[in-house]
Design a protein around this motif. Structure first.
Motif, PDB file in Angstrom:
ATOM      1  N   ASP A 283       0.869  -1.174   0.000  1.00 53.93           N
ATOM      2  CA  ASP A 283       0.000   0.000   0.000  1.00 53.93           C
ATOM      3  C   ASP A 283       0.909   1.227   0.000  1.00 53.93           C
ATOM      4  O   ASP A 283       1.450   1.620   1.029  1.00 53.93           O
ATOM      5  N   TRP A 284       1.078   1.847  -1.170  1.00 52.75           N
ATOM      6  CA  TRP A 284       2.000   2.966  -1.285  1.00 52.75           C
ATOM      7  C   TRP A 284       1.580   4.156  -0.429  1.00 52.75           C
ATOM      8  O   TRP A 284       2.427   4.899   0.071  1.00 52.75           O
ATOM      9  N   VAL A 285       0.287   4.355  -0.261  1.00 53.13           N
ATOM     10  CA  VAL A 285      -0.176   5.472   0.564  1.00 53.13           C
ATOM     11  C   VAL A 285       0.236   5.253   2.014  1.00 53.13           C
ATOM     12  O   VAL A 285       0.813   6.146   2.665  1.00 53.13           O
ATOM     13  N   ARG A 286      -0.034   4.064   2.557  1.00 52.45           N
ATOM     14  CA  ARG A 286       0.365   3.768   3.930  1.00 52.45           C
ATOM     15  C   ARG A 286       1.880   3.809   4.069  1.00 52.45           C
ATOM     16  O   ARG A 286       2.414   4.321   5.075  1.00 52.45           O
ATOM     17  N   TYR A 287       2.576   3.294   3.081  1.00 50.80           N
ATOM     18  CA  TYR A 287       4.035   3.295   3.086  1.00 50.80           C
ATOM     19  C   TYR A 287       4.564   4.723   3.226  1.00 50.80           C
ATOM     20  O   TYR A 287       5.464   4.998   4.024  1.00 50.80           O
ATOM     21  N   THR A 288       3.981   5.647   2.464  1.00 49.19           N
ATOM     22  CA  THR A 288       4.407   7.043   2.522  1.00 49.19           C
ATOM     23  C   THR A 288       4.000   7.682   3.841  1.00 49.19           C
ATOM     24  O   THR A 288       4.763   8.457   4.434  1.00 49.19           O
ATOM     25  N   GLN A 289       2.817   7.369   4.319  1.00 50.93           N
ATOM     26  CA  GLN A 289       2.368   7.915   5.602  1.00 50.93           C
ATOM     27  C   GLN A 289       3.299   7.492   6.740  1.00 50.93           C
ATOM     28  O   GLN A 289       3.622   8.302   7.623  1.00 50.93           O
ATOM     29  N   GLN A 290       3.730   6.232   6.736  1.00 48.24           N
ATOM     30  CA  GLN A 290       4.638   5.762   7.781  1.00 48.24           C
ATOM     31  C   GLN A 290       5.996   6.458   7.672  1.00 48.24           C
ATOM     32  O   GLN A 290       6.619   6.796   8.683  1.00 48.24           O
ATOM     33  N   MET A 291       6.430   6.687   6.445  1.00 50.70           N
ATOM     34  CA  MET A 291       7.668   7.409   6.225  1.00 50.70           C
ATOM     35  C   MET A 291       7.595   8.804   6.857  1.00 50.70           C
ATOM     36  O   MET A 291       8.504   9.240   7.578  1.00 50.70           O
ATOM     37  N   VAL A 292       6.496   9.498   6.596  1.00 52.62           N
ATOM     38  CA  VAL A 292       6.296  10.847   7.131  1.00 52.62           C
ATOM     39  C   VAL A 292       6.166  10.809   8.652  1.00 52.62           C
ATOM     40  O   VAL A 292       6.722  11.656   9.360  1.00 52.62           O
ATOM     41  N   HIS A 293       5.461   9.806   9.173  1.00 51.45           N
ATOM     42  CA  HIS A 293       5.261   9.678  10.617  1.00 51.45           C
ATOM     43  C   HIS A 293       6.599   9.619  11.356  1.00 51.45           C
ATOM     44  O   HIS A 293       6.820  10.347  12.342  1.00 51.45           O
TER      45      HIS A 293
END
Length: 334
Positions: A283-293
């Protein structure tokens, strides 16, 4: 596809990760091996001499270059000096693809021929060892941070693999790198210490959607297997026992990979199947969100003070790393 091998020191994670790399190469699957362990043994496990393995240019030693390249023309990043290990990509950043040439791979990657795999090879990247100059003045995360930055800027596909030999124990939880993988294989011996690392990893990863399976290693008898099944339950994927082929490899006398015992080859096939299925959950969206988190946590915890700037401003709120519509990345609501 990004795969991590973790486990307590001495569990055999480096050996099993090198076997998995050989398994992939034998099937002509493009594979990049990354040594992110504080003890740099992955290159030797893949068949390099000690001297050749030590000569691979370390990512940790090229960190300023890596940051400068990945920053690209991203207007949210003032300079490469203000990038930290968690800095996420945004519009203008340079992204990496495994199947394309780029200056980072040119500078740091080396091709390793894998004996007996029908001409198969692996690309090898290393963080670099903890040297005498680092003693008392640096922590190892300053080196593994180069791997985290690379993974944050990597657009990878299903039919290409990155296999990372991680630091021992639960040390990888000192950064957000543990969320960068489609599947994490935890190598556990049939002992209380062996399964204690599994419990730590399972508990820390809970809530992050981490794919986690256990590979039993050094399983010598039915009681060993029964112990792992009792302690690990359904997370136990497969187990490995004694291997004369592996013992010869560890003695510096490698044999053709086709000579690996059939039971071990079947077990590697099971590992491959589990890894391949895990990509369906990407899930690229979740992947990016975790990166930002994790970037925001690191910025508030130490990054802002260290760099003297507000690192939260590096986050591009409309950017999602990934492959939408075959474009390689895109701007979507996060």
């Amino acid at each position: 596809m990004k795969i991590a091998f973790v486990g307590k020191g001495g569990s055999g994670k480096t050996t099993l990760s090198s076997l998995f790399v050989r398994h992939l190469a034998a099937r002509s699957v493009p594979v990049t091996a990354v040594d992110a362990d504080i003890n740099q043994h992955f290159g030797v496990a893949l068949g390099l001499s000690e001297e050749a393995a030590a000569a691979v240019p370390p990512l940790g030693g090229h960190l300023p270059f890596l940051k400068d390249h990945l920053r690209g023309d991203n207007p949210r990043i003032q300079s490469a000096a203000t990038m930290i290990k968690t800095t996420p990509p945004g519009e203008g950043s340079r992204l990496l693809r495994l199947g394309e040439d780029n200056p980072v791979f040119d500078a740091c990657a080396r091709t390793v021929p894998l004996d007996g795999t029908g001409g198969g090879t692996a690309r090898l990247l290393v963080t670099g060892p903890f040297t005498a100059d680092d003693l008392g003045v640096a922590c190892y995360h300053s080196k593994t941070g180069a791997v985290e930055l690379l993974l944050n800027h990597l657009v990878d596909g299903r039919d290409e693999y990155v296999v990372v030999d991680m630091t021992a124990g639960s040390d990888s939880f000192a950064s957000g790198m543990f969320t960068r993988f489609d599947m994490t294989f935890l190598v556990a011996e049939p002992t209380r210490k062996g399964v204690s690392v599994y419990r730590q990893y399972r508990d820390y990863a809970r809530g992050y959607g981490i794919g986690l399976r256990v590979i039993g290693n050094k399983v010598q008898c039915p009681d060993d297997l029964a112990f792992l099944r009792e302690q690990v339950g359904d997370d136990l994927l497969v187990s490995f026992g004694h291997s004369d082929w592996v013992r010869a490899l560890e003695r510096g006398a490698p044999r053709p990979f086709s000579g690996l015992e059939p039971a071990a080859r079947r077990a590697l096939g099971t590992v491959h199947e589990a890894a391949d299925v895990s990509y369906e959950r990407r899930d690229w969206v979740r992947y990016t969100q975790q990166m930002v988190h994790f970037h925001l946590k690191n910025a508030a915890g130490w990054g802002n003070e260290r760099t003297g700037v507000d690192l939260a401003a590096q986050v591009d709120p409309g950017f999602v790393l990934g492959e939408p519509a075959g474009a390689g990345w895109g701007r979507q609501p996060v």
